[in-house]
Design a protein around this motif. Structure first.
Motif, short mmCIF file in Angstrom:
data_model
loop_
_atom_site.label_atom_id
_atom_site.label_comp_id
_atom_site.label_asym_id
_atom_site.label_seq_id
_atom_site.Cartn_x
_atom_site.Cartn_y
_atom_site.Cartn_z
N PRO A 97 10.29 8.93 1.01
CA PRO A 97 9.68 9.83 -0.10
C PRO A 97 10.75 10.39 -0.79
O PRO A 97 11.79 11.02 -0.01
N GLY A 98 10.88 10.36 -2.20
CA GLY A 98 12.14 11.14 -2.84
C GLY A 98 13.15 9.87 -3.16
O GLY A 98 13.88 10.26 -4.14
N ASP A 99 13.12 8.92 -2.56
CA ASP A 99 13.92 7.67 -3.23
C ASP A 99 13.66 7.25 -4.67
O ASP A 99 12.47 7.05 -4.99
N MET A 100 14.68 6.96 -5.53
CA MET A 100 14.52 6.88 -6.72
C MET A 100 15.13 5.69 -7.22
O MET A 100 16.15 5.60 -6.65
N ALA A 101 14.72 4.70 -8.01
CA ALA A 101 15.16 3.59 -8.72
C ALA A 101 15.49 3.95 -10.38
O ALA A 101 14.38 4.42 -10.63
N VAL A 118 15.73 12.18 -4.90
CA VAL A 118 15.17 13.53 -5.64
C VAL A 118 14.13 14.21 -5.12
O VAL A 118 13.41 13.46 -4.29
N PRO A 119 13.76 15.18 -5.69
CA PRO A 119 12.68 16.03 -5.00
C PRO A 119 11.38 15.27 -5.62
O PRO A 119 11.13 15.31 -6.81
N VAL A 120 10.29 15.01 -4.86
CA VAL A 120 9.20 14.27 -5.30
C VAL A 120 8.52 15.16 -6.57
O VAL A 120 8.08 14.65 -7.50
N GLY A 179 0.87 -1.12 -0.15
CA GLY A 179 0.00 0.03 -0.04
C GLY A 179 0.97 1.36 0.00
O GLY A 179 1.55 1.51 1.11
N THR A 180 0.94 1.90 -1.05
CA THR A 180 1.88 3.02 -1.28
C THR A 180 1.35 3.85 -2.48
O THR A 180 0.58 3.69 -3.12
N SER A 181 2.27 5.06 -2.55
CA SER A 181 2.02 5.93 -3.82
C SER A 181 3.49 6.06 -4.38
O SER A 181 4.34 6.47 -3.74
N PHE A 182 3.69 6.18 -5.91
CA PHE A 182 4.90 6.26 -6.46
C PHE A 182 4.55 6.69 -7.89
O PHE A 182 3.53 6.33 -8.55
N ASN A 183 5.69 7.15 -8.58
CA ASN A 183 5.91 7.49 -9.81
C ASN A 183 6.47 6.56 -10.63
O ASN A 183 7.58 6.06 -10.37
N LEU A 196 9.53 7.22 -5.31
CA LEU A 196 8.47 7.02 -4.10
C LEU A 196 7.81 8.22 -3.62
O LEU A 196 8.51 9.10 -3.38
N ASN A 197 6.58 8.03 -3.52
CA ASN A 197 5.80 9.16 -3.04
C ASN A 197 5.71 9.04 -1.36
O ASN A 197 5.65 9.80 -0.43
N SER A 198 5.10 8.02 -1.20
CA SER A 198 4.96 7.28 0.39
C SER A 198 5.01 5.91 0.43
O SER A 198 4.72 5.23 -0.55
N GLY A 199 5.17 5.18 1.65
CA GLY A 199 5.09 3.99 1.77
C GLY A 199 6.68 3.26 1.57
O GLY A 199 7.50 3.99 1.33
N LYS A 200 6.44 2.05 0.93
CA LYS A 200 7.65 1.37 0.69
C LYS A 200 7.48 0.43 -0.63
O LYS A 200 6.22 0.06 -0.71
N VAL A 201 8.43 0.60 -1.55
CA VAL A 201 8.51 -0.43 -2.76
C VAL A 201 9.64 -1.15 -2.89
O VAL A 201 10.72 -0.62 -2.66
N LEU A 202 9.45 -2.29 -3.46
CA LEU A 202 10.81 -3.09 -3.95
C LEU A 202 10.76 -3.08 -5.43
O LEU A 202 9.72 -3.53 -6.09
N VAL A 203 11.85 -2.78 -5.98
CA VAL A 203 11.99 -2.55 -7.33
C VAL A 203 13.07 -3.59 -7.62
O VAL A 203 13.95 -3.72 -7.32
#
Length: 326
Positions: free
Chosen positions: A225-229, A243-245, A189-193, A205-212
């Motif tokens: 928030p702001g972590d980028m892969a 990065v800046p979200v 459960g999260t939000s991301f671009n 990543l905007n919120s939460g956590k994701v595994l890329v």
């Protein structure tokens, strides 16, 4: 230096954009210059529309060779003032643009179910499109993008081509997977671009956590928030940075947030997301860097701003933007 209100009474909008005192007011407002331009509008109310338009263009973006350090902004702008030249009026073939838009609308089937029992939702060039998935997760598509998923929705997974922002509804029992070129994103459960263009896929990543997870089994956890892969199939690498979200999600409001972005990079976005074709007569302009905000809802502001910051003659013929040095 003394400034006369009447001195600017016959200035066109483009002449205002070349006037250092006007630009100084827009970028560095203070009591003196604010009072001056307020008095100007009171004395010449018929020029209020030109002032408003010129302010919008001047605020749109600016060009610097290197990002200014604190306290250096005014010095940078003093140098920019020296380079500004009057820009010729821009001729836009609105009828051709309208024909192009109608053709694009006719060419796209926005919602369709194909023969292998999949549902695909697509957006047109320049369109920001929102939709709800069967589990009530929210997706926003950027222009010229598409998402597909199984009609049965027996597994929470989608395939994305282009760019999309996800706000995933949390589930205690079922995960959620987003597939792009060479890359899988696993979330609860999260939000991301996520953006997939020209062989490069990025996840912010905007919120939460994701595994890329890349196709070579390399993995990267995004937890803040702001972590980028960033994944490049050509370079066969998965890298991460912060990065800046808002720089990567402002397209949802049809705006571009640019921070030291090369002109070449901005032109790629105009082509990929908005369907423009860029004709450039001077390739050296591609090395310039742009910072600021571009409001893509007003195409005339975009054209005028490009002309000002590139010190070039910018014309539009249908979907083609022609940039010629002055």
């Amino acid at each position: 230096m003394q400034h006369s209100i009447h001195h600017y009474s016959n200035y066109t909008m483009h002449q205002l954009l070349a006037a250092p005192y006007f630009l100084e007011w827009v970028r560095f407002p203070d009591a003196a210059n604010s009072a001056f331009w307020e008095a100007f509008v009171q004395a010449y109310p018929q020029r209020a529309a030109d002032i408003t338009k010129a302010v919008a263009i001047a605020k749109t973006m600016y060009v610097v060779n290197e990002k200014p350090q604190p306290g250096e902004s005014r010095a940078v702008w003093n140098e920019i003032y020296k380079e500004i030249k009057p820009v010729r009026r821009i001729s836009i073939l609105w009828k051709a643009a309208a024909v192009f838009l109608v053709a694009m609308v006719a060419a796209w089937m926005i919602f369709r179910t194909n023969t292998n029992n999949r549902i695909e939702v697509a957006s047109r060039f320049g369109e920001v499109k929102k939709l709800l998935l069967p589990d009530s997760s929210e997706v926003t598509l950027n222009g010229n993008s598409s998402i597909s998923y199984s009609k049965e929705w027996n597994k929470r997974e989608v395939w994305i081509d282009g760019e999309a922002f996800f706000n995933i509804r949390h589930s205690d029992t079922r995960g959620f997977e987003v597939h792009s070129t060479g890359l899988d994103v696993n979330v609860l459960g999260t939000s991301f671009n996520i953006r997939n263009r020209r062989g490069i896929t990025s996840v912010v990543l905007n919120s939460g956590k994701v595994l890329v997870a890349a196709e070579d089994n390399k993995k990267l956890l995004l937890s803040k928030p702001g972590d980028m892969a960033l994944y490049s199939k050509k370079e066969n690498g998965l890298t991460g940075k912060h990065v800046p979200v808002d720089h990567y999600t402002s397209w949802q409001q049809q705006k571009l947030q640019l921070d030291q972005v090369p002109v070449s990079g901005m032109f790629e976005m105009l082509e990929d997301d908005w369907g423009y074709h860029i004709q450039l007569r001077d390739s050296s302009l591609l090395k310039k860097k742009i910072s600021g905000e571009i409001d893509m809802k007003d195409k005339q502001v975009l054209m005028d701003a490009l002309a000002i910051i590139l010190n070039a003659n910018v014309t539009q013929q249908g979907s083609t933007i022609i940039v010629t040095p002055n």
